[in-house]
Design an enzyme around this catalytic site. Structure first.
Site, PDB file in Angstrom:
ATOM      1  N   ASP A 148      55.860  64.013-110.113  1.00  0.00           N
ATOM      2  CA  ASP A 148      55.606  62.832-110.936  1.00  0.00           C
ATOM      3  C   ASP A 148      54.636  63.268-112.027  1.00  0.00           C
ATOM      4  O   ASP A 148      54.373  64.470-112.205  1.00  0.00           O
ATOM      5  CB  ASP A 148      55.107  61.648-110.093  1.00  0.00           C
ATOM      6  N   CYS A 163      52.903  65.768-106.444  1.00  0.00           N
ATOM      7  CA  CYS A 163      52.353  64.563-107.054  1.00  0.00           C
ATOM      8  C   CYS A 163      50.832  64.716-107.023  1.00  0.00           C
ATOM      9  O   CYS A 163      50.316  65.831-106.886  1.00  0.00           O
ATOM     10  CB  CYS A 163      52.848  63.288-106.367  1.00  0.00           C
ATOM     11  N   GLY A 164      50.108  63.621-107.161  1.00  0.00           N
ATOM     12  CA  GLY A 164      48.663  63.744-107.180  1.00  0.00           C
ATOM     13  C   GLY A 164      48.104  64.261-105.865  1.00  0.00           C
ATOM     14  O   GLY A 164      47.262  65.153-105.831  1.00  0.00           O
ATOM     15  N   THR A 165      48.614  63.702-104.795  1.00  0.00           N
ATOM     16  CA  THR A 165      48.133  64.084-103.464  1.00  0.00           C
ATOM     17  C   THR A 165      49.161  64.841-102.634  1.00  0.00           C
ATOM     18  O   THR A 165      48.802  65.451-101.627  1.00  0.00           O
ATOM     19  CB  THR A 165      47.774  62.817-102.656  1.00  0.00           C
ATOM     20  N   GLY A 166      50.415  64.723-102.995  1.00  0.00           N
ATOM     21  CA  GLY A 166      51.514  65.249-102.170  1.00  0.00           C
ATOM     22  C   GLY A 166      51.969  64.244-101.130  1.00  0.00           C
ATOM     23  O   GLY A 166      53.054  64.388-100.553  1.00  0.00           O
ATOM     24  N   ILE A 167      51.153  63.236-100.919  1.00  0.00           N
ATOM     25  CA  ILE A 167      51.424  62.298 -99.813  1.00  0.00           C
ATOM     26  C   ILE A 167      52.578  61.348-100.139  1.00  0.00           C
ATOM     27  O   ILE A 167      53.483  61.154 -99.322  1.00  0.00           O
ATOM     28  CB  ILE A 167      50.150  61.522 -99.443  1.00  0.00           C
ATOM     29  N   ARG A 222      61.331  76.165 -77.933  1.00  0.00           N
ATOM     30  CA  ARG A 222      60.469  74.986 -77.848  1.00  0.00           C
ATOM     31  C   ARG A 222      60.382  74.259 -79.181  1.00  0.00           C
ATOM     32  O   ARG A 222      60.293  73.035 -79.219  1.00  0.00           O
ATOM     33  CB  ARG A 222      59.073  75.370 -77.342  1.00  0.00           C
TER      34      ARG A 222
HETATM   35  C1  RB5 Z   1      49.829  58.717-109.136  1.00  0.00           C
HETATM   36  O1  RB5 Z   1      48.694  58.156-109.687  1.00  0.00           O
HETATM   37  C2  RB5 Z   1      49.608  59.036-107.668  1.00  0.00           C
HETATM   38  O2  RB5 Z   1      49.532  57.875-106.935  1.00  0.00           O
HETATM   39  C3  RB5 Z   1      50.720  59.923-107.167  1.00  0.00           C
HETATM   40  O3  RB5 Z   1      50.773  61.091-107.931  1.00  0.00           O
HETATM   41  C4  RB5 Z   1      50.610  60.396-105.734  1.00  0.00           C
HETATM   42  O4  RB5 Z   1      49.370  60.935-105.471  1.00  0.00           O
HETATM   43  C5  RB5 Z   1      51.024  59.439-104.706  1.00  0.00           C
HETATM   44  O5  RB5 Z   1      51.003  59.716-103.515  1.00  0.00           O
END
Ligand code: RB5
Length: 142
Positions: free
Chosen positions: A7, A64-68, A132
């Site tokens: 993103d 993305c910003g966090t990958g999460i 496993r």
């Molecule tokens: C964008 O601001 C941010 O929310 C996105 O890059 C990401 O970190 C979401 O998980």
């Protein structure tokens, strides 16, 4: 062949990683985003996840910003095991133990150098194939 996407938060890291893949002679397809204009990470995670799940691409990389957010979205697709990695140990372990097929990273969390290190480990480490781990993976999805 690698499917890669980001993103706006991961755009610069995606550009860097694509150059790195090119330098290594690894083929990839860029699924966007194509600028730092604000956008929605699921719009980029899903096409990559679906293409990897379909077997069109061997592995995926999502930034993305966090990958999460990317990992949450990608893991909604059947057959995807997307792992957020911020360190070398996790990158190796998720390939050996989880047979992760998508690597997610946070551009606001780790350095460029760490992202390169993690990417190389993720791409170069085979699944262990241990019984496993096969058993555990088989319990993730019906
Ligand atoms: C964008 O601001 C941010 O929310 C996105 O890059 C990401 O970190 C979401 O998980």
């Amino acid at each position: 062949m690698i499917a890669i996407a980001c993103d706006h938060g991961g755009y610069q890291y995606k550009q860097m990683l694509m150059q790195h893949l090119k330098d290594r002679g690894i083929e990839y397809k860029d699924f966007g985003a194509w600028s730092e204009k604000s956008c929605d990470y699921p719009d980029y995670a899903r096409p990559v996840a679906e293409a990897v799940a379909a077997g069109t691409y061997e592995k995926g990389i999502l930034i993305c910003g966090t990958g999460i957010g990317m990992s949450i979205a990608a893991n909604k697709v059947h057959g995807i095991r997307a792992a957020v990695c911020g360190d070398a140990f996790s990158a190796k372990a998720t390939r050996e133990h989880n047979d992760a097929n998508i690597l997610c990273m946070g551009a606001r969390v780790i350095s460029e150098a760490k992202a390169l290190e993690i990417t190389d480990i993720f791409l170069d480490t085979p699944f262990s194939g241990d019984a496993r781990h096969i058993r555990r993976i088989s319990k993730i999805e019906p």
